[in-house]
Design an enzyme around this catalytic site. Structure first.
Site, PDB file in Angstrom:
ATOM      1  N   CYS B 108      18.940 -34.783  -9.653  1.00  0.00           N
ATOM      2  CA  CYS B 108      20.295 -34.335  -9.369  1.00  0.00           C
ATOM      3  C   CYS B 108      20.369 -32.915  -9.887  1.00  0.00           C
ATOM      4  O   CYS B 108      20.430 -32.696 -11.099  1.00  0.00           O
ATOM      5  CB  CYS B 108      21.354 -35.203 -10.041  1.00  0.00           C
ATOM      6  SG  CYS B 108      23.013 -34.537  -9.807  1.00  0.00           S
ATOM      7  N   CYS B 111      24.143 -32.172 -11.601  1.00  0.00           N
ATOM      8  CA  CYS B 111      24.383 -32.634 -12.977  1.00  0.00           C
ATOM      9  C   CYS B 111      23.441 -33.786 -13.270  1.00  0.00           C
ATOM     10  O   CYS B 111      22.320 -33.557 -13.676  1.00  0.00           O
ATOM     11  CB  CYS B 111      25.843 -32.992 -13.223  1.00  0.00           C
ATOM     12  SG  CYS B 111      26.587 -34.097 -12.017  1.00  0.00           S
ATOM     13  N   SER B 112      23.868 -35.011 -13.020  1.00  0.00           N
ATOM     14  CA  SER B 112      23.011 -36.139 -13.359  1.00  0.00           C
ATOM     15  C   SER B 112      23.391 -37.365 -12.555  1.00  0.00           C
ATOM     16  O   SER B 112      23.379 -38.465 -13.074  1.00  0.00           O
ATOM     17  CB  SER B 112      23.125 -36.444 -14.845  1.00  0.00           C
ATOM     18  OG  SER B 112      24.494 -36.670 -15.132  1.00  0.00           O
ATOM     19  N   CYS B 113      23.750 -37.181 -11.287  1.00  0.00           N
ATOM     20  CA  CYS B 113      24.084 -38.316 -10.439  1.00  0.00           C
ATOM     21  C   CYS B 113      22.855 -39.226 -10.393  1.00  0.00           C
ATOM     22  O   CYS B 113      21.730 -38.752 -10.290  1.00  0.00           O
ATOM     23  CB  CYS B 113      24.468 -37.847  -9.039  1.00  0.00           C
ATOM     24  SG  CYS B 113      25.924 -36.782  -9.064  1.00  0.00           S
TER      25      CYS B 113
END
Lengths: 110, 204
Positions: B108, B111-113
């Protein structure tokens, strides 16, 4: 980045209790309909980009600090919790910890 | 690091961000905007009940059941909803299959999906700037650091997750596993193999 992830001990899901709390708070606000997840991701990624400009983020503590900062700004913009309100409440909690005898449950004074 | 000691005159003061989170929580509870019990439930779920074991079950079933696999690759959402692994944030799941010709890897860059219902909370490295930037730019090098060297004829495709779409890698079934049942197969499926930074384990 670990070069040999399988040899490492299992990582805890959240390394600090407050990481879990700020995560849960955000998920709950989303599920309660305060904001969409896309709106959250847009803001959070903007914070990460801003922080990442000055230094390399390691994905640990700095990640959740960016998360918290994003949530504070979001709630301030929404009017749910202004920066002034948040600061007053933070000081009240700090005072409560400092005035509670060790071992006793910490509660806010009225 | 502060340490706990019975001689402390007062309760141990949590770090500043912890106090800030408590402050937000208290304000929102007082305004009736959140339910403390729901917060507990969310923490408990992610700490104790959701993790890569969910994704591993899906992969093991796909390895064992061709019809399930076809349905999963065609449209993962209804299949996962039926198993109870649906996205709390309403995201759409896509399962990408590794083959001899193509290896898949998930990142991702925003961000951090991450597919929470299938893999739980992402590991630190998945959220790091280093992985987020380099997975796209030099995936083979990143794979090598994870100890994965692919045959020359295998291309690498990197999938960038978003708030709306999350990916799960269906790793290749290791050779010599024809006799294993789903439970034994699931034990070979690591978290990293479903992100694409590792391969499934080979039975010992």
């Amino acid at each position: 980045m670990s070069s040999c992830p399988e040899a490492a001990a299992p990582e805890p899901v959240f390394s600090e209790p407050w990481h879990a709390q700020v995560f849960a708070l955000t998920v709950h606000l989303n599920e309660a309909g305060r904001f969409t997840w896309s709106a959250w991701v847009e803001r959070f990624s903007a914070t990460l980009r801003r922080h990442g400009l000055s230094r390399e983020l390691d994905g640990g503590e700095d990640y959740f600090r960016a998360w918290l900062e994003t949530l504070e700004m979001f709630l301030a913009e929404e009017g749910a919790a202004s920066p002034a309100e948040a600061e007053v409440m933070r000081s009240r909690w700090e005072a409560a910890y400092l005035s509670t005898p060790h071992g006793a449950p910490v509660r806010l004074s009225d | 690091m502060p340490h706990d000691h019975p001689d402390h005159p007062h309760a141990l003061l949590p770090p500043d961000p912890a106090l800030r989170v408590k402050a937000l929580e208290t304000i929102l509870i007082q305004k009736g905007l959140i339910d403390p019990a729901a917060l507990e439930e969310i923490i408990d779920t992610y700490q104790n009940r959701i993790g890569p074991q969910n994704g591993a079950r899906v992969v093991a079933r796909a390895w064992s059941d061709p019809e399930f696999k076809a349905a999963l690759l065609a449209d993962a959402d209804p299949v996962l909803v039926e198993l109870g692994f649906y996205g709390r944030q309403g995201e759409h799941m896509v399962v990408v299959e590794n083959t001899a010709l193509q290896h898949n890897m998930v990142v991702c860059t925003l961000c951090s999906c991450y597919p929470w219902p299938l893999l739980g909370i992402p590991p630190g490295w998945y959220k790091s700037d280093a992985y987020r930037a380099r997975a796209v730019r030099e995936p083979r090098k990143v794979l090598a650091e994870f100890g994965v060297t692919l045959p020359e004829g295998t291309s690498v495709r990197v999938w960038d997750s978003t708030a709306e779409v999350r990916y799960l890698v269906l790793p290749m079934r290791p050779e010599g596993t024809e006799d294993l049942n789903e439970e034994d197969l699931a034990a070979l499926v690591t978290r990293d193999s479903m992100i694409g930074t590792s391969l499934a384990k080979v039975p010992s």
